[in-house]
Each structure stands twice: as structure tokens, then as C-alpha cells.
Design a protein around this motif. Structure first.
Motif, PDB file in Angstrom:
ATOM      1  N   ILE A  15      32.895   3.852  19.171  1.00 20.54           N
ATOM      2  CA  ILE A  15      31.810   3.020  18.645  1.00 20.54           C
ATOM      3  C   ILE A  15      32.311   1.597  18.406  1.00 20.54           C
ATOM      4  N   GLY A  16      33.493   1.481  17.810  1.00 22.24           N
ATOM      5  CA  GLY A  16      34.074   0.157  17.600  1.00 22.24           C
ATOM      6  C   GLY A  16      34.303  -0.577  18.900  1.00 22.24           C
ATOM      7  N   ALA A  21      32.899  -4.885  22.371  1.00 20.47           N
ATOM      8  CA  ALA A  21      32.645  -5.287  23.757  1.00 20.47           C
ATOM      9  C   ALA A  21      31.323  -6.039  23.857  1.00 20.47           C
ATOM     10  N   ILE A  22      30.316  -5.562  23.159  1.00 19.91           N
ATOM     11  CA  ILE A  22      29.014  -6.240  23.162  1.00 19.91           C
ATOM     12  C   ILE A  22      29.146  -7.654  22.617  1.00 19.91           C
ATOM     13  N   SER A  23      29.914  -7.814  21.546  1.00 18.10           N
ATOM     14  CA  SER A  23      30.078  -9.157  20.969  1.00 18.10           C
ATOM     15  C   SER A  23      30.743 -10.089  21.967  1.00 18.10           C
ATOM     16  N   GLY A  24      31.752  -9.590  22.692  1.00 20.15           N
ATOM     17  CA  GLY A  24      32.428 -10.428  23.680  1.00 20.15           C
ATOM     18  C   GLY A  24      31.559 -10.739  24.882  1.00 20.15           C
ATOM     19  N   ILE A  25      30.867  -9.730  25.390  1.00 22.00           N
ATOM     20  CA  ILE A  25      30.011  -9.919  26.561  1.00 22.00           C
ATOM     21  C   ILE A  25      28.851 -10.837  26.227  1.00 22.00           C
ATOM     22  N   VAL A  41      35.993 -10.365  29.381  1.00 17.46           N
ATOM     23  CA  VAL A  41      35.969 -10.857  27.998  1.00 17.46           C
ATOM     24  C   VAL A  41      35.617  -9.726  27.036  1.00 17.46           C
ATOM     25  N   GLY A  42      34.630  -8.911  27.399  1.00 14.89           N
ATOM     26  CA  GLY A  42      34.249  -7.789  26.554  1.00 14.89           C
ATOM     27  C   GLY A  42      35.371  -6.780  26.394  1.00 14.89           C
ATOM     28  N   GLY A  76      28.661  -1.249  26.944  1.00 21.29           N
ATOM     29  CA  GLY A  76      28.328  -2.474  26.239  1.00 21.29           C
ATOM     30  C   GLY A  76      27.673  -3.500  27.139  1.00 21.29           C
ATOM     31  N   MET A  77      28.145  -3.600  28.374  1.00 20.20           N
ATOM     32  CA  MET A  77      27.545  -4.526  29.323  1.00 20.20           C
ATOM     33  C   MET A  77      26.115  -4.111  29.669  1.00 20.20           C
ATOM     34  N   ILE A  78      25.879  -2.818  29.798  1.00 18.74           N
ATOM     35  CA  ILE A  78      24.526  -2.327  30.086  1.00 18.74           C
ATOM     36  C   ILE A  78      23.584  -2.673  28.933  1.00 18.74           C
ATOM     37  N   VAL A  79      24.079  -2.523  27.693  1.00 17.17           N
ATOM     38  CA  VAL A  79      23.264  -2.875  26.526  1.00 17.17           C
ATOM     39  C   VAL A  79      22.897  -4.349  26.557  1.00 17.17           C
ATOM     40  N   VAL A  80      23.879  -5.197  26.860  1.00 17.77           N
ATOM     41  CA  VAL A  80      23.611  -6.639  26.931  1.00 17.77           C
ATOM     42  C   VAL A  80      22.625  -6.942  28.063  1.00 17.77           C
ATOM     43  N   PHE A  81      22.759  -6.243  29.184  1.00 18.52           N
ATOM     44  CA  PHE A  81      21.859  -6.464  30.311  1.00 18.52           C
ATOM     45  C   PHE A  81      20.422  -6.090  29.938  1.00 18.52           C
TER      46      PHE A  81
END
Length: 206
Positions: A15-16, A21-25, A41-42, A76-81
Motif C-alpha cells: 500500500i505504501g 508511486a502515485i505521488s511521484g507519477i 519517477v514513481g 499507481g500509474m493506472i490510477v493516475v491515468f
């Protein structure tokens, strides 16, 4: 030292990893990075602190033992997308993800160090390193002054969380209470620091 069951510890670490990763992406996307650059970056944000911790503790960096952390970064990248408009345009989601990741990684760093039979002062130091170094690397990658050096109380929140962990441990609370108390302390201090603009005094030389 006995610790949380491995599966629960892994869940906390995963989870961390996802939230860091989301914060970085999210920040990389706001800076106009391409998808590969944002992923890097993530990933660095998620594993940077734990890597430095493990190297200092002379153990194999945790992410080299399982591909799960790469998959967490991809998630995390999918969430950002999917939620790109909300995440890229708003500061609040970044703060939330960063604060949660910070709290969880401090706990993981402390637990791992204690498992290796180091004293609490080392564990608190390693918990702080686990929490902040990934963010320092992230900010350097996106050409920003690291958050830990320019914003409200950040690293000190990690130290205080670790101190609460130690206090709970010596008061013979169970490990779930120790970990939850430490994580809650980090999270609450970060929220209050943002809300009330708490800063450490600036160093001035005469």
C-alpha cells in the motif's frame, strides 16, 4: 522482536509503495514527463528510501527480492491515468498520498531494523530514511527543491512517529498498537503542520 505476520507487513508495504508511486507519477505528469519517465519517477519514489535503508543495514534491497513492487508502481500509474484530471490539477490528493506513504514507510523501516536486532535509535533513523529519501529523489528528478527541506514539518514527523513507537513498545503494548500509533502520529503531525503552517526555525548565520 516478534512482528506483524509477514502477509500483513507485505500488505502495508505494498500500500505504501502504491501511494508513494502515485505521488511521484502525479508530479512527473504535471511536469510533462512521458509515460516511461513518469513510471521511473514513481518507482524511485516508492523504493528509494527502502533501498538506502537496506544498503545501510547490509541486506539485499527489498524490491530485488520480488517483482511485486514493479507491479505496485504500474498500478499507481493506472490510477493516475484513470483519475488524471483530479490528481494532476489538485494539490490535496498529492498531500494525502504523500502523507499516507510517509506514515506507512516509517513503520516498515522501524520494524525491519528491529528485526535485525538494532537498537531503537537506529530503528527510528532507518524509519525516517525509509520515509523521506524516496521523496528527496523524486523532487530531484523533477528539478524541485526536496519537500523535506522547504515545507512544513516533514522529517521531524517521522522521528516523532518513531519515538511514539518506542514508547508504546517499552510500555508493552502489542505490536499492532505500536505500529498504528506510530503511523497515526506521523499522519496527524503532517496534517497539522500543513493546516497551521508549522515550520522549524530557519538557520541564520551572522
Amino acid at each position: 522482536m516478534d512482528s506483524l505476520p509477514l502477509t500483513l507487513r507485505e500488505a502495508i508495504e505494498y500500500i505504501g509503495t502504491i501511494v508513494f508511486a502515485i505521488s511521484g507519477i502525479r508530479l512527473a505528469a504535471a511536469k510533462g514527463f512521458d509515460w516511461f519517465g513518469a513510471f521511473v519517477v514513481g518507482f524511485v519514489t516508492a523504493i528509494g528510501g527502502g533501498t538506502v535503508r537496506d544498503l545501510l543495514l547490509d541486506v539485499t534491497p527489498f524490491w530485488m527480492l520480488s517483482p511485486a513492487y514493479l507491479w505496485c508502481t504500474l498500478l499507481g500509474m493506472i490510477v493516475v491515468f484513470i483519475f488524471n484530471r483530479q490528481l494532476v490539477r489538485l494539490d490535496l490528493p498529492f498531500f494525502i498520498f504523500d502523507a499516507i506513504g510517509l506514515a506507512l514507510f516509517v513503520v516498515i523501516g522501524i520494524e525491519k531494523t528491529l528485526d535485525l536486532k538494532y537498537p531503537f535509535w537506529v530503528a527510528i533513523t532507518m524509519g525516517t530514511i525509509t520515509g523521506i529519501v524516496g521523496g528527496v529523489m523524486r523532487d530531484n528528478f523533477i528539478n524541485e527543491t526536496p519537500l523535506v527541506f522547504r515545507k512544513e514539518i516533514y522529517a521531524l514527523a517521522c522521528v516523532m512517529g518513531g519515538t511514539v513507537f518506542a514508547a508504546c513498545y517499552y510500555l508493552h503494548f502489542n505490536h499492532e498498537v505500536c505500529e498504528l500509533s506510530a503511523a497515526a502520529t506521523v499522519l496527524i503531525i503532517r496534517i497539522l503542520a500543513i493546516k497551521f503552517h508549522w515550520h522549524l526555525p530557519k538557520m541564520k548565520l551572522r
